[in-house]
Write a protein that holds these residues in place. Structure first.
Motif, PDB file in Angstrom:
ATOM      1  N   LEU A 119       2.466 -33.727   1.247  1.00 36.89           N
ATOM      2  CA  LEU A 119       2.657 -33.427  -0.163  1.00 36.89           C
ATOM      3  C   LEU A 119       4.056 -32.868  -0.406  1.00 36.89           C
ATOM      4  O   LEU A 119       4.670 -32.293   0.502  1.00 36.89           O
ATOM      5  CB  LEU A 119       1.618 -32.402  -0.630  1.00 36.89           C
ATOM      6  N   PRO A 120       4.558 -33.025  -1.635  1.00 34.43           N
ATOM      7  CA  PRO A 120       5.832 -32.383  -1.977  1.00 34.43           C
ATOM      8  C   PRO A 120       5.731 -30.867  -1.810  1.00 34.43           C
ATOM      9  O   PRO A 120       4.635 -30.308  -1.714  1.00 34.43           O
ATOM     10  CB  PRO A 120       6.030 -32.767  -3.448  1.00 34.43           C
ATOM     11  N   SER A 121       6.854 -30.205  -1.809  1.00 31.19           N
ATOM     12  CA  SER A 121       6.863 -28.747  -1.663  1.00 31.19           C
ATOM     13  C   SER A 121       6.149 -28.093  -2.840  1.00 31.19           C
ATOM     14  O   SER A 121       5.988 -28.696  -3.908  1.00 31.19           O
ATOM     15  CB  SER A 121       8.300 -28.236  -1.589  1.00 31.19           C
ATOM     16  N   GLU A 122       5.720 -26.845  -2.653  1.00 33.54           N
ATOM     17  CA  GLU A 122       5.055 -26.120  -3.736  1.00 33.54           C
ATOM     18  C   GLU A 122       5.962 -26.011  -4.951  1.00 33.54           C
ATOM     19  O   GLU A 122       5.502 -26.108  -6.094  1.00 33.54           O
ATOM     20  CB  GLU A 122       4.633 -24.725  -3.260  1.00 33.54           C
ATOM     21  N   ASN A 123       7.243 -25.818  -4.722  1.00 35.03           N
ATOM     22  CA  ASN A 123       8.192 -25.702  -5.832  1.00 35.03           C
ATOM     23  C   ASN A 123       8.249 -27.001  -6.630  1.00 35.03           C
ATOM     24  O   ASN A 123       8.172 -26.998  -7.865  1.00 35.03           O
ATOM     25  CB  ASN A 123       9.577 -25.346  -5.294  1.00 35.03           C
ATOM     26  N   ASP A 124       8.333 -28.150  -5.923  1.00 38.89           N
ATOM     27  CA  ASP A 124       8.397 -29.449  -6.609  1.00 38.89           C
ATOM     28  C   ASP A 124       7.079 -29.770  -7.309  1.00 38.89           C
ATOM     29  O   ASP A 124       7.065 -30.294  -8.430  1.00 38.89           O
ATOM     30  CB  ASP A 124       8.735 -30.555  -5.611  1.00 38.89           C
ATOM     31  N   LEU A 125       5.959 -29.461  -6.642  1.00 41.81           N
ATOM     32  CA  LEU A 125       4.649 -29.734  -7.244  1.00 41.81           C
ATOM     33  C   LEU A 125       4.428 -28.903  -8.504  1.00 41.81           C
ATOM     34  O   LEU A 125       3.959 -29.415  -9.524  1.00 41.81           O
ATOM     35  CB  LEU A 125       3.534 -29.438  -6.238  1.00 41.81           C
ATOM     36  N   SER A 126       4.743 -27.622  -8.439  1.00 42.38           N
ATOM     37  CA  SER A 126       4.516 -26.753  -9.599  1.00 42.38           C
ATOM     38  C   SER A 126       5.379 -27.185 -10.778  1.00 42.38           C
ATOM     39  O   SER A 126       4.935 -27.156 -11.932  1.00 42.38           O
ATOM     40  CB  SER A 126       4.788 -25.289  -9.237  1.00 42.38           C
ATOM     41  N   LYS A 127       6.610 -27.641 -10.508  1.00 47.36           N
ATOM     42  CA  LYS A 127       7.480 -28.124 -11.583  1.00 47.36           C
ATOM     43  C   LYS A 127       6.945 -29.426 -12.171  1.00 47.36           C
ATOM     44  O   LYS A 127       6.935 -29.614 -13.391  1.00 47.36           O
ATOM     45  CB  LYS A 127       8.901 -28.331 -11.052  1.00 47.36           C
ATOM     46  N   ALA A 128       6.490 -30.341 -11.302  1.00 45.93           N
ATOM     47  CA  ALA A 128       5.975 -31.627 -11.778  1.00 45.93           C
ATOM     48  C   ALA A 128       4.716 -31.446 -12.618  1.00 45.93           C
ATOM     49  O   ALA A 128       4.507 -32.150 -13.611  1.00 45.93           O
ATOM     50  CB  ALA A 128       5.688 -32.543 -10.592  1.00 45.93           C
ATOM     51  N   LEU A 129       3.870 -30.491 -12.230  1.00 48.37           N
ATOM     52  CA  LEU A 129       2.624 -30.246 -12.945  1.00 48.37           C
ATOM     53  C   LEU A 129       2.809 -29.333 -14.154  1.00 48.37           C
ATOM     54  O   LEU A 129       1.932 -29.244 -15.008  1.00 48.37           O
ATOM     55  CB  LEU A 129       1.593 -29.626 -11.993  1.00 48.37           C
ATOM     56  N   GLY A 130       3.931 -28.628 -14.200  1.00 47.27           N
ATOM     57  CA  GLY A 130       4.174 -27.715 -15.310  1.00 47.27           C
ATOM     58  C   GLY A 130       3.323 -26.468 -15.247  1.00 47.27           C
ATOM     59  O   GLY A 130       2.865 -25.966 -16.278  1.00 47.27           O
ATOM     60  N   ILE A 131       3.098 -25.960 -14.035  1.00 43.93           N
ATOM     61  CA  ILE A 131       2.239 -24.791 -13.842  1.00 43.93           C
ATOM     62  C   ILE A 131       2.946 -23.776 -12.954  1.00 43.93           C
ATOM     63  O   ILE A 131       3.977 -24.069 -12.348  1.00 43.93           O
ATOM     64  CB  ILE A 131       0.899 -25.183 -13.178  1.00 43.93           C
ATOM     65  N   SER A 132       2.367 -22.577 -12.867  1.00 42.51           N
ATOM     66  CA  SER A 132       2.924 -21.551 -11.986  1.00 42.51           C
ATOM     67  C   SER A 132       2.529 -21.834 -10.543  1.00 42.51           C
ATOM     68  O   SER A 132       1.542 -22.527 -10.273  1.00 42.51           O
ATOM     69  CB  SER A 132       2.408 -20.167 -12.392  1.00 42.51           C
ATOM     70  N   GLU A 148     -11.945 -27.509   1.270  1.00 37.29           N
ATOM     71  CA  GLU A 148     -12.751 -28.736   1.265  1.00 37.29           C
ATOM     72  C   GLU A 148     -12.346 -29.693   2.381  1.00 37.29           C
ATOM     73  O   GLU A 148     -13.008 -30.708   2.601  1.00 37.29           O
ATOM     74  CB  GLU A 148     -12.600 -29.451  -0.081  1.00 37.29           C
ATOM     75  N   GLY A 149     -11.240 -29.382   3.063  1.00 36.41           N
ATOM     76  CA  GLY A 149     -10.781 -30.244   4.143  1.00 36.41           C
ATOM     77  C   GLY A 149      -9.889 -31.382   3.695  1.00 36.41           C
ATOM     78  O   GLY A 149      -9.485 -32.215   4.512  1.00 36.41           O
ATOM     79  N   MET A 150      -9.544 -31.438   2.398  1.00 39.32           N
ATOM     80  CA  MET A 150      -8.728 -32.534   1.886  1.00 39.32           C
ATOM     81  C   MET A 150      -7.279 -32.442   2.372  1.00 39.32           C
ATOM     82  O   MET A 150      -6.625 -33.456   2.602  1.00 39.32           O
ATOM     83  CB  MET A 150      -8.766 -32.541   0.358  1.00 39.32           C
ATOM     84  N   ILE A 151      -6.777 -31.215   2.521  1.00 39.03           N
ATOM     85  CA  ILE A 151      -5.401 -31.020   2.982  1.00 39.03           C
ATOM     86  C   ILE A 151      -5.375 -30.010   4.118  1.00 39.03           C
ATOM     87  O   ILE A 151      -6.330 -29.252   4.327  1.00 39.03           O
ATOM     88  CB  ILE A 151      -4.476 -30.525   1.842  1.00 39.03           C
ATOM     89  N   MET A 152      -4.269 -30.015   4.848  1.00 40.66           N
ATOM     90  CA  MET A 152      -4.034 -29.038   5.909  1.00 40.66           C
ATOM     91  C   MET A 152      -2.646 -28.442   5.695  1.00 40.66           C
ATOM     92  O   MET A 152      -1.669 -29.184   5.540  1.00 40.66           O
ATOM     93  CB  MET A 152      -4.111 -29.707   7.285  1.00 40.66           C
ATOM     94  N   ARG A 153      -2.573 -27.122   5.645  1.00 40.17           N
ATOM     95  CA  ARG A 153      -1.282 -26.456   5.468  1.00 40.17           C
ATOM     96  C   ARG A 153      -0.812 -25.908   6.810  1.00 40.17           C
ATOM     97  O   ARG A 153      -1.505 -25.120   7.445  1.00 40.17           O
ATOM     98  CB  ARG A 153      -1.399 -25.348   4.424  1.00 40.17           C
ATOM     99  N   LYS A 154       0.376 -26.359   7.231  1.00 41.78           N
ATOM    100  CA  LYS A 154       0.936 -25.955   8.522  1.00 41.78           C
ATOM    101  C   LYS A 154       2.164 -25.093   8.281  1.00 41.78           C
ATOM    102  O   LYS A 154       3.112 -25.523   7.609  1.00 41.78           O
ATOM    103  CB  LYS A 154       1.297 -27.192   9.349  1.00 41.78           C
ATOM    104  N   HIS A 155       2.121 -23.890   8.819  1.00 43.19           N
ATOM    105  CA  HIS A 155       3.197 -22.927   8.588  1.00 43.19           C
ATOM    106  C   HIS A 155       4.541 -23.485   9.063  1.00 43.19           C
ATOM    107  O   HIS A 155       4.678 -23.956  10.189  1.00 43.19           O
ATOM    108  CB  HIS A 155       2.888 -21.620   9.322  1.00 43.19           C
ATOM    109  N   GLY A 156       5.510 -23.460   8.169  1.00 42.31           N
ATOM    110  CA  GLY A 156       6.849 -23.911   8.504  1.00 42.31           C
ATOM    111  C   GLY A 156       7.037 -25.413   8.455  1.00 42.31           C
ATOM    112  O   GLY A 156       8.158 -25.910   8.619  1.00 42.31           O
ATOM    113  N   GLN A 157       5.947 -26.168   8.226  1.00 42.40           N
ATOM    114  CA  GLN A 157       6.048 -27.631   8.208  1.00 42.40           C
ATOM    115  C   GLN A 157       5.693 -28.233   6.847  1.00 42.40           C
ATOM    116  O   GLN A 157       6.230 -29.265   6.463  1.00 42.40           O
ATOM    117  CB  GLN A 157       5.134 -28.232   9.281  1.00 42.40           C
ATOM    118  N   GLY A 158       4.762 -27.605   6.136  1.00 43.73           N
ATOM    119  CA  GLY A 158       4.383 -28.122   4.826  1.00 43.73           C
ATOM    120  C   GLY A 158       2.890 -28.376   4.712  1.00 43.73           C
ATOM    121  O   GLY A 158       2.092 -27.916   5.535  1.00 43.73           O
TER     122      GLY A 158
END
Length: 248
Positions: free
Chosen positions: A34-47, A61-71
């Motif tokens: 997924l795009p970075s949190e900064n890019d996603l929040s801007k694209a969605l128009g949310i905080s 829910e297991g849909m995504i996996m967040r890996k520290h330092g990788q995304g």
């Protein structure tokens, strides 16, 4: 980035649905990060706070996996789950996710008084008027689901016309005509014979399987007040549920 902005008054679950749509729309393109949190929040128009809540739901829910330092990465195995047992979705959507074209007809629409069992399930007085409705749902030309629902008549006031019932699900009618959103439900599952199903319904059905999956549920509004009780019977030759589990 082909993702639509979210309205300012949307809740976390709306953001979650937008991200899920983005993931599924890009599945064929091989996008697994997924795009970075900064890019996603801007694209969605949310905080970023709201975004992190939505991402937290998807991670649980297991849909995504967040890996520290990788995304944040898409879980490819979770994408294989087409009809997720953990999601509360309309029966027509269940049939669509099973790869079939849905349609439905109304078998029953009437008013009845709450008996002792129904009064307890819906937290109403015994004898209170209820709406009872039964749908037969088809996958193509094959009957796949029989669903019967009960909810207090006072939520709707006047019962909508048959034309309205034929065009909408119970959830949609409660939302549009009763201004009541079903936010969550409590579910019980069991396998029953076709004979047991037809004895409960009081009539024969066109479901061919000799054993069906019975889903009994109480739906709650945003204040966790019970607003609808339902019994649904699934032909598991047509509708097969999946559940992706995560070890805690």
């Amino acid at each position: 980035m082909n993702i639509e902005p979210v309205r300012k008054n949307s809740l976390t679950d709306s953001v979650r649905h937008q991200i899920v749509d983005y993931i599924k729309n890009n599945e064929k393109n091989g996008i697994r990060k997924l795009p970075s949190e900064n890019d996603l929040s801007k694209a969605l128009g949310i905080s970023r706070v709201t975004l992190r809540r939505a991402l937290g739901q998807l991670e649980s829910e297991g849909m995504i996996m967040r890996k520290h330092g990788q995304g944040t990465f898409v879980n490819e195995e979770a994408l294989k789950v087409k009809v997720n047992l953990s999601e509360m979705i309309d029966f027509s959507d269940i049939i669509r996710r099973a790869g079939q074209k849905p349609s439905h007809e109304i078998n029953l629409l009437c008013e009845k008084s709450a008996d002792a069992d129904m009064a307890q399930l819906l937290d109403v007085e015994q004898g209170e008027p209820l709406v009872e409705v039964e749908y037969a749902l088809y996958a193509g030309k094959v009957q796949a689901i029989i669903a019967r629902g009960y909810f207090p008549k006072r939520i709707l006031g006047d019962i909508p016309s048959d034309e309205v019932w034929n065009a909408h699900s119970c959830f949609e009618i409660l939302a549009q005509y009763g201004r009541t959103l079903v936010e969550c439900d409590r579910v019980k599952l069991q396998a029953v014979s076709r004979q047991e199903m037809e004895e409960y319904l009081g009539h024969e059905t066109k479901i061919m399987n000799q054993t069906v999956l019975q889903l009994s549920s109480v739906g709650f509004d945003q204040n966790v007040v019970p607003v609808i009780y339902g019994e649904a019977f699934f032909d598991t030759n047509i509708i097969q549920f999946d559940l992706y589990r995560i070890k805690k």
